[in-house]
Enzyme design. Structure first.
Site, mmCIF file in Angstrom:
data_model
loop_
_atom_site.group_PDB
_atom_site.id
_atom_site.type_symbol
_atom_site.label_atom_id
_atom_site.label_comp_id
_atom_site.label_asym_id
_atom_site.label_seq_id
_atom_site.Cartn_x
_atom_site.Cartn_y
_atom_site.Cartn_z
ATOM 1 N N CYS A 15 0.807 -1.225 0.000
ATOM 2 C CA CYS A 15 0.000 0.000 0.000
ATOM 3 C C CYS A 15 0.836 1.270 0.000
ATOM 4 O O CYS A 15 0.292 2.368 -0.150
ATOM 5 C CB CYS A 15 -0.952 -0.015 1.189
ATOM 6 S SG CYS A 15 -2.283 -1.227 0.997
ATOM 7 N N LYS A 18 0.341 3.466 -3.103
ATOM 8 C CA LYS A 18 -0.858 4.276 -3.335
ATOM 9 C C LYS A 18 -0.496 5.689 -3.788
ATOM 10 O O LYS A 18 0.519 6.246 -3.368
ATOM 11 C CB LYS A 18 -1.675 4.382 -2.049
ATOM 12 C CG LYS A 18 -2.660 3.247 -1.819
ATOM 13 C CD LYS A 18 -3.574 3.591 -0.652
ATOM 14 C CE LYS A 18 -4.702 2.591 -0.509
ATOM 15 N NZ LYS A 18 -5.651 2.994 0.560
ATOM 16 N N SER A 46 -15.134 8.536 0.494
ATOM 17 C CA SER A 46 -13.845 7.952 0.903
ATOM 18 C C SER A 46 -14.029 6.689 1.749
ATOM 19 O O SER A 46 -13.180 6.344 2.567
ATOM 20 C CB SER A 46 -13.000 8.973 1.685
ATOM 21 O OG SER A 46 -12.703 10.086 0.891
ATOM 22 N N ASP A 47 -15.161 6.002 1.565
ATOM 23 C CA ASP A 47 -15.367 4.744 2.275
ATOM 24 C C ASP A 47 -14.539 3.644 1.635
ATOM 25 O O ASP A 47 -13.913 3.817 0.592
ATOM 26 C CB ASP A 47 -16.854 4.376 2.276
ATOM 27 C CG ASP A 47 -17.539 4.709 3.592
ATOM 28 O OD1 ASP A 47 -17.090 4.179 4.618
ATOM 29 O OD2 ASP A 47 -18.503 5.494 3.590
ATOM 30 N N ASP A 88 -11.576 -4.792 2.887
ATOM 31 C CA ASP A 88 -12.557 -3.735 2.651
ATOM 32 C C ASP A 88 -13.988 -4.217 2.850
ATOM 33 O O ASP A 88 -14.866 -3.442 3.229
ATOM 34 C CB ASP A 88 -12.399 -3.165 1.242
ATOM 35 C CG ASP A 88 -11.161 -2.293 1.092
ATOM 36 O OD1 ASP A 88 -10.645 -1.828 2.120
ATOM 37 O OD2 ASP A 88 -10.723 -2.085 -0.046
#
Length: 343
Positions: A15, A18, A46-47, A88
Site C-alpha cells: 500500500c 498508493k 472515501s469509504d 474492505d
C-alpha cells in the site's frame, strides 16, 4: 525471476504504492455525479467499498485492491495482497461472496512464480468463505496482484467510516509499523524476527476481528492501509467531532521505533505527513512515534468506533483471540483539528 527476489523490480510495494490522498481527491472531483437511489455508498465519501442496494434486505459491496510486492516470497505476497483486498468487505460490515484476480506479470518470467502468487491469494479467499471465479491478467515488467471482491450486507448494517458518536472509544486491531519494517528488510536493515512479525500480521484476515466486533455497538469502521493510521483516522472525523488519540496506547512492532529513529522511513509516510499537516495536531510526540503514526500500512487492522460502555468488553473479547488490539482514543467535541494526538 529469482523467487527470492520477487520485489527487486519494484521501487515501492504494498500500500506504499498508493497515490497521494490530495491527488486522488482532485482527480475524483472531476468524475460526473451518478444519481441512483440504490447507490448507498459511492466514491464521494472515501469509504472502503461501494454499496448498491438490490432489495430491502440485501445490498452488494464492491471493492478492488492490488499492488506491487513488498515481500520476496510469491506465495506470501499472494496471501497478503488477497487479505488486504478482502479487508474492505469487513470494513464495510459485510461478508465475502466472490473474488476475481487482478494480475500484472512479465510474460518472459517463470509461470511457476505466478502460480504461487495465485495459490496464496486463492487460499485467503477460501479462508474468507468466498469463491474465486477467475480474473484478468496483463503483461507487465513489474509484478502486481490483487482482487476485485464482491460481498453482501444488509442495507441497515452498513459500516460507514464517518458515523462515530461523541464519547465513542477507538480500537485498533493490528499493530503499526509494517511499512517501515518491510521496506527496511528489503534493504537489509530490519531483522528477520520483525519481518516475520510484520508479514504474519499482514496475512491475517480482518474477518475474525470484525466477527467479534459486530456483536457490540459499533458506529463506524475502516481499515488502516496506505494512508497510515492518521490518514484513515482523519477520514473517520467530520465537522461535527474530532478524535483524540493517546499515542502511548498505540501498539506497534518495536523495531519500527528503531528504524524511524535511524530515518529508515518510507516515501509514502512522507506523503501522508504532507497531506495531513493542517489536519492533525501532534502534541509532545517523539519523532519515531510520529513516523509510526504516518507509516503506510499494508493489510493493516481495523479502526473501530465503539460505544463507550461496550469498549472495555470488546477490547477484552478481541484480545482473547487476537492479542494485539489496543484502545487508542475517543471521539470528542469538535476542536480545531480533526485529530489531536497527545503523548
Amino acid at each position: 525471476m529469482d523467487t527470492r527476489k520477487l520485489n527487486k523490480f519494484t521501487s515501492c510495494g504494498g500500500c506504499t504504492a498508493k497515490l497521494p490522498q490530495g491527488m486522488l481527491r482532485e482527480a475524483v472531483s472531476h468524475i460526473p455525479h451518478f444519481s441512483d437511489p440504490n447507490l448507498l455508498v459511492g466514491f464521494d465519501t472515501s469509504d472502503d467499498g461501494a454499496v448498491y442496494k438490490l432489495t430491502d434486505d440485501l445490498a452488494i459491496i464492491n471493492t478492488l485492491d492490488f499492488f506491487p510486492p513488498m515481500v520476496n516470497d510469491p506465495y506470501l505476497f499472494g496471501k497478503i495482497a488477497a487479505a488486504n483486498a478482502l479487508s474492505d468487505i469487513y470494513a464495510m460490515g459485510g461478508e465475502v461472496v466472490s473474488a476475481l484476480n487482478i494480475v500484472c506479470f512479465p510474460e518472459d518470467e517463470d509461470p511457476a512464480i505466478l502460480a504461487e502468487i495465485l495459490r496464496g491469494g486463492a487460499e485467503k479467499v477460501l479462508e474468507a468463505g468466498g469463491v474465486l471465479c477467475g480474473g484478468h491478467s496483463i503483461n507487465d515488467k513489474e509484478p502486481k496482484y490483487g482482487l476485485s471482491v464482491t460481498g453482501t450486507v444488509h442495507p441497515d448494517k452498513i459500516m460507514h467510516n464517518n458515523r462515530c458518536m461523541i464519547g465513542d472509544r477507538i480500537i485498533l486491531t493490528k499493530p503499526l509499523g509494517v511499512g517501515m519494517i518491510t521496506a527496511s528488510y528489503k534493504a537489509g536493515a530490519a531483522t528477520e524476527e520483525s519481518y516475520r512479525q510484520a508479514t504474519g500480521s499482514m496475512e491475517k484476515l480482518n474477518k475474525y476481528a470484525f466477527e467479534t466486533a459486530k456483536q457490540y455497538r459499533i458506529h463506524s469502521c475502516t481499515d488502516v492501509t496506505g494512508f497510515g493510521f492518521l490518514g484513515h483516522l482523519n477520514e473517520m472525523a467530520t465537522a461535527e467531532y474530532s478524535i483524540h488519540v493517546e499515542a502511548g496506547k498505540v501498539l506497534y512492532f518495536k523495531e519500527a521505533e528503531r528504524l524511524a529513529a535511524e530515518y529508515l522511513m518510507t516515501g509514502g509516510g512522507a506523503k501522508n505527513r504532507r497531506f495531513l499537516q493542517d489536519k492533525v495536531d501532534l502534541q509532545g510526540l517523539t519523532m519515531p512515534m510520529e513516523e509510526i503514526l504516518f507509516d503506510p500500512q499494508t493489510s493493516g487492522g481495523l479502526l473501530l468506533s465503539v460505544h463507550k460502555d461496550d469498549a472495555d468488553a470488546l477490547l477484552a473479547d478481541l484480545n482473547s483471540h487476537e492479542r494485539s488490539c489496543c484502545m487508542v482514543g475517543e471521539v470528542i467535541q469538535r476542536e480545531a483539528g480533526s485529530i489531536i494526538v497527545t503523548a
